[in-house]
Design an enzyme around this catalytic site. Sequence first.
Site, PDB file in Angstrom:
ATOM      1  N   GLU A 297      -1.999  -0.467   8.073  1.00 17.93           N
ATOM      2  CA  GLU A 297      -2.938  -1.431   8.623  1.00 17.93           C
ATOM      3  C   GLU A 297      -2.238  -2.300   9.650  1.00 17.93           C
ATOM      4  O   GLU A 297      -1.002  -2.318   9.717  1.00 17.93           O
ATOM      5  CB  GLU A 297      -3.515  -2.313   7.504  1.00 17.93           C
ATOM      6  CG  GLU A 297      -2.484  -3.241   6.855  1.00 17.93           C
ATOM      7  CD  GLU A 297      -3.045  -3.962   5.625  1.00 17.93           C
ATOM      8  OE1 GLU A 297      -3.731  -3.340   4.816  1.00 17.93           O
ATOM      9  OE2 GLU A 297      -2.769  -5.162   5.492  1.00 17.93           O
TER      10      GLU A 297
ATOM     11  N   HIS B  56       3.214  -7.552   1.662  1.00 18.19           N
ATOM     12  CA  HIS B  56       2.538  -8.393   2.654  1.00 18.19           C
ATOM     13  C   HIS B  56       1.422  -9.213   2.025  1.00 18.19           C
ATOM     14  O   HIS B  56       0.881  -8.850   0.980  1.00 18.19           O
ATOM     15  CB  HIS B  56       1.972  -7.538   3.789  1.00 18.19           C
ATOM     16  CG  HIS B  56       0.895  -6.594   3.346  1.00 18.19           C
ATOM     17  ND1 HIS B  56       1.174  -5.387   2.758  1.00 18.19           N
ATOM     18  CD2 HIS B  56      -0.447  -6.680   3.380  1.00 18.19           C
ATOM     19  CE1 HIS B  56       0.042  -4.772   2.472  1.00 18.19           C
ATOM     20  NE2 HIS B  56      -0.966  -5.539   2.823  1.00 18.19           N
TER      21      HIS B  56
ATOM     22  N   ARG C 193      -1.169  -4.666  -6.309  1.00 17.31           N
ATOM     23  CA  ARG C 193      -0.921  -6.098  -6.360  1.00 17.31           C
ATOM     24  C   ARG C 193       0.413  -6.362  -7.052  1.00 17.31           C
ATOM     25  O   ARG C 193       0.597  -5.959  -8.199  1.00 17.31           O
ATOM     26  CB  ARG C 193      -2.069  -6.742  -7.142  1.00 17.31           C
ATOM     27  CG  ARG C 193      -2.487  -8.082  -6.622  1.00 17.31           C
ATOM     28  CD  ARG C 193      -3.710  -8.594  -7.375  1.00 17.31           C
ATOM     29  NE  ARG C 193      -4.956  -8.163  -6.765  1.00 17.31           N
ATOM     30  CZ  ARG C 193      -6.022  -7.741  -7.447  1.00 17.31           C
ATOM     31  NH1 ARG C 193      -6.000  -7.648  -8.751  1.00 17.31           N
ATOM     32  NH2 ARG C 193      -7.121  -7.404  -6.801  1.00 17.31           N
TER      33      ARG C 193
ATOM     34  N   HIS D 245       0.831  -1.199   0.000  1.00 19.34           N
ATOM     35  CA  HIS D 245       0.000   0.000   0.000  1.00 19.34           C
ATOM     36  C   HIS D 245       0.869   1.253   0.000  1.00 19.34           C
ATOM     37  O   HIS D 245       1.947   1.260   0.576  1.00 19.34           O
ATOM     38  CB  HIS D 245      -0.890   0.042   1.250  1.00 19.34           C
ATOM     39  CG  HIS D 245      -1.727  -1.168   1.433  1.00 19.34           C
ATOM     40  ND1 HIS D 245      -2.680  -1.558   0.527  1.00 19.34           N
ATOM     41  CD2 HIS D 245      -1.739  -2.106   2.404  1.00 19.34           C
ATOM     42  CE1 HIS D 245      -3.247  -2.678   0.954  1.00 19.34           C
ATOM     43  NE2 HIS D 245      -2.693  -3.030   2.085  1.00 19.34           N
TER      44      HIS D 245
HETATM   45 ZN    ZN Z   1      -2.994  -4.829   3.030  1.00 21.27          ZN
END
Ligand code: ZN
Length: 312
Positions: free
Chosen positions: A114, A171, A191, A96
């Site tokens: 996150e 991740h 991605r 991200h």
């Molecule tokens: Zn994530």
Amino acid sequence: MDILLMKPVFKDAIWGGTKLRTDFGYDVAGDTIGECWAISAHKQGDCEIATGEFAGKKLSWLWENRKDLFNNREEKVFPLLTKIIDAKQDLSIQVHPNDEYANAHENGSLGKTECWYVLDCEEGTEIVIGHNAKTKEELVSMIDNQEWDKLIRRVPVHKGDFFQIEPGTVHAIKGGTVILETQQSSDITYRVYDYDRLSNGKKRELHIDKSKDVIKVPYEGKKEDSYKKDSDNQWLDIMVECDFYTVWHGFVNGNAELVQNRDFMLVSVVDGDGTIDGVSISKGSHFILPCGYKKAKLEGNMELVCSALPVR
Ligand code: ZN
């Protein structure tokens, strides 16, 4: 004053399973249920309030029209999002952006920091966190040459583990893992690799250039091995305190008092059942303690994950 009990929104995903129905008891159909957006005002999944004075209102509506409930915070959108993710299959390997990159490249969106609290995982499961490239050149060459086994860093994962995922961190959770995710309210994901899987006969889109831009090199991970106690709520461990949120975890055994010492607080029951000020709650219940809800009396046997915005 009432707790704001949420009505979650569910998302199908090719990697999803059925545990959100079978383990959490949510009334949701399908065999590939990937995500429960449990406390969210994001436009892709805006939760309704389930009971009380605000029943049927969306959380985004409350954020805009009842600022008093959130101590008049000035953020344009409700800044946090709590999810439960059931990965039956591996999730794509992703990264991200931070706020600055997302704002510039994704129409003013928030970036995404996150964190994961692992609710369940199968014996011997690993997660992907970080990478093994030492320089940007090495990273780019490993991606271009599809040297995924060399690039990707895997670590064992256990029920009860906690991971903070900073922007720029490669991740992914793997099949057999159920997590509670607390995140900035953003859905910007790049991605990197999707195991060459097909979805409706096609590979899902990758975002290689943006991934190369935002992946931090080298990976610098740190794992907490002990957690601080919250000063007002000694039964809660502080799992992380960062620029975007504080996340706590703890167990109620019999009874406990929850001091709501923030602008507002998000609470998820991740196991067990009981009551909060006489209102029944159980595994899968999610609610907000609004501003001014100073103390809550909890009874029962429950495991909770709580979160809040940082103190201004
Ligand atoms: Zn994530």
